[in-house]
Enzyme design. Structure first.
Site, PDB file in Angstrom:
ATOM      1  N   ARG A 168       0.821  -1.216   0.000  1.00 56.09           N
ATOM      2  CA  ARG A 168       0.000   0.000   0.000  1.00 56.09           C
ATOM      3  C   ARG A 168       0.852   1.263   0.000  1.00 56.09           C
ATOM      4  NH1 ARG A 168      -3.423   2.974   4.168  1.00 56.09           N
ATOM      5  NH2 ARG A 168      -5.327   3.630   3.062  1.00 56.09           N
ATOM      6  N   ILE A 210      -7.197   7.410  -0.967  1.00 58.54           N
ATOM      7  CA  ILE A 210      -7.060   5.957  -1.008  1.00 58.54           C
ATOM      8  C   ILE A 210      -7.894   5.443   0.158  1.00 58.54           C
ATOM      9  CG2 ILE A 210      -4.899   6.047   0.342  1.00 58.54           C
ATOM     10  CD1 ILE A 210      -4.010   3.506  -1.068  1.00 58.54           C
ATOM     11  N   SER A 211      -8.782   4.501  -0.125  1.00 59.69           N
ATOM     12  CA  SER A 211      -9.759   4.081   0.883  1.00 59.69           C
ATOM     13  C   SER A 211      -9.105   3.414   2.090  1.00 59.69           C
ATOM     14  CB  SER A 211     -10.771   3.114   0.267  1.00 59.69           C
ATOM     15  OG  SER A 211     -11.572   3.754  -0.690  1.00 59.69           O
ATOM     16  N   GLN A 212      -9.790   3.498   3.205  1.00 60.45           N
ATOM     17  CA  GLN A 212      -9.403   2.794   4.429  1.00 60.45           C
ATOM     18  C   GLN A 212      -9.251   1.301   4.123  1.00 60.45           C
ATOM     19  OE1 GLN A 212     -12.527   3.040   7.283  1.00 60.45           O
ATOM     20  NE2 GLN A 212     -11.509   1.746   8.808  1.00 60.45           N
ATOM     21  N   PRO A 213      -8.177   0.647   4.580  1.00 59.09           N
ATOM     22  CA  PRO A 213      -7.988  -0.782   4.299  1.00 59.09           C
ATOM     23  C   PRO A 213      -9.182  -1.652   4.679  1.00 59.09           C
ATOM     24  CG  PRO A 213      -5.945   0.131   5.103  1.00 59.09           C
ATOM     25  CD  PRO A 213      -6.975   1.225   5.218  1.00 59.09           C
TER      26      PRO A 213
END
EC number: 2.1.1.77
Length: 225
Positions: free
Chosen positions: A48, A74-77
């Site tokens: 990431r 970038i989205s939260q994992p």
């Protein structure tokens, strides 16, 4: 699931991007309810930190969304894992992603062995994502376009994943979903959104299920360079 050799090589990090830090993230995701070990293993492997600005690399494996420029994130994992887990339940082969962004979600899907088609409306973000795909040896088909229209040339898709929120589910995308396929998308306003799972059943009817409350950037029309 085996990652491409170049992805495996690039995945090695040090300090706050090390494998130990990634393992901690995966354990947190497991504790938060992610159960699909294929998804967890892929998140452990895909680097990431290579999908965000170098200045934010120390935060790459925090379970939080991070800015990538142009008003996008970038989205939260956990969100990436939840959406991926939802589409993987229908054992998809071909998936359409609306909103490439950094390319991280695309890389997760491709590393799971899916044939990935992804659309991004912001040209600069797409060029950066394509560069990352090449560096990591990941094969992903992408185009610069308004994602709300989908990609009819390659339809139907076994799964469609939308990474920006619209007030309602988009009929044009639903029409490109194969029988037995699943669409996962955030739906709602800027202040109140939910992750919605839509499945086209074997008889062609549509079922809906609300999965989780979420917060995404808005799905915007048109294209930017």
């Amino acid at each position: 699931m085996t990652a491409p050799p170049s992805l495996q090589a690039k995945a090695v990090g040090i300090g706050m991007t090390s494998q130990r830090v990634r393992d901690r993230l995966v354990e947190r995701l497991r504790e938060c309810g992610i159960q699909d070990e294929r998804v967890l293993s892929t998140i452990r492997i895909v680097p990431r930190h290579l999908f965000i600005d170098e200045a934010l690399a120390l935060r790459a494996y925090e379970d939080t969304a991070l800015p990538i420029g142009h008003g996008q994130t970038i989205s939260q994992p956990w969100v990436v894992a939840r959406m991926t887990e939802a589409v993987m339940q229908v054992v998809p082969k071909k998936i359409l992603e609306i909103g490439t962004g950094s390319g991280y979600q695309s890389a997760i899907l491709a590393s799971l062995g899916l044939e990935v088609y992804t659309i991004e409306r912001i040209g600069k973000l797409l060029r950066q994502a394509r560069k990352r795909f090449r560096q990591l040896g990941i094969k992903i088909r992408s185009k610069h376009d308004d994602g709300s229209t989908g990609w009819t040339e390659h339809a139907p898709y076994n799964a469609i994943l939308v990474t920006a929120a619209a007030p309602t589910l988009i009929d044009t995308l639903i029409e490109q979903l194969a029988i037995g396929g699943r669409l996962v998308a955030p739906v709602g306003t800027a202040s109140e959104q939910a992750l919605v799972q839509l499945t086209r059943t074997i008889d062609g009817s549509i079922t809906h299920e609300i999965l989780e409350p979420v917060t995404f950037v808005s799905l915007l029309p048109g294209m930017l360079d």
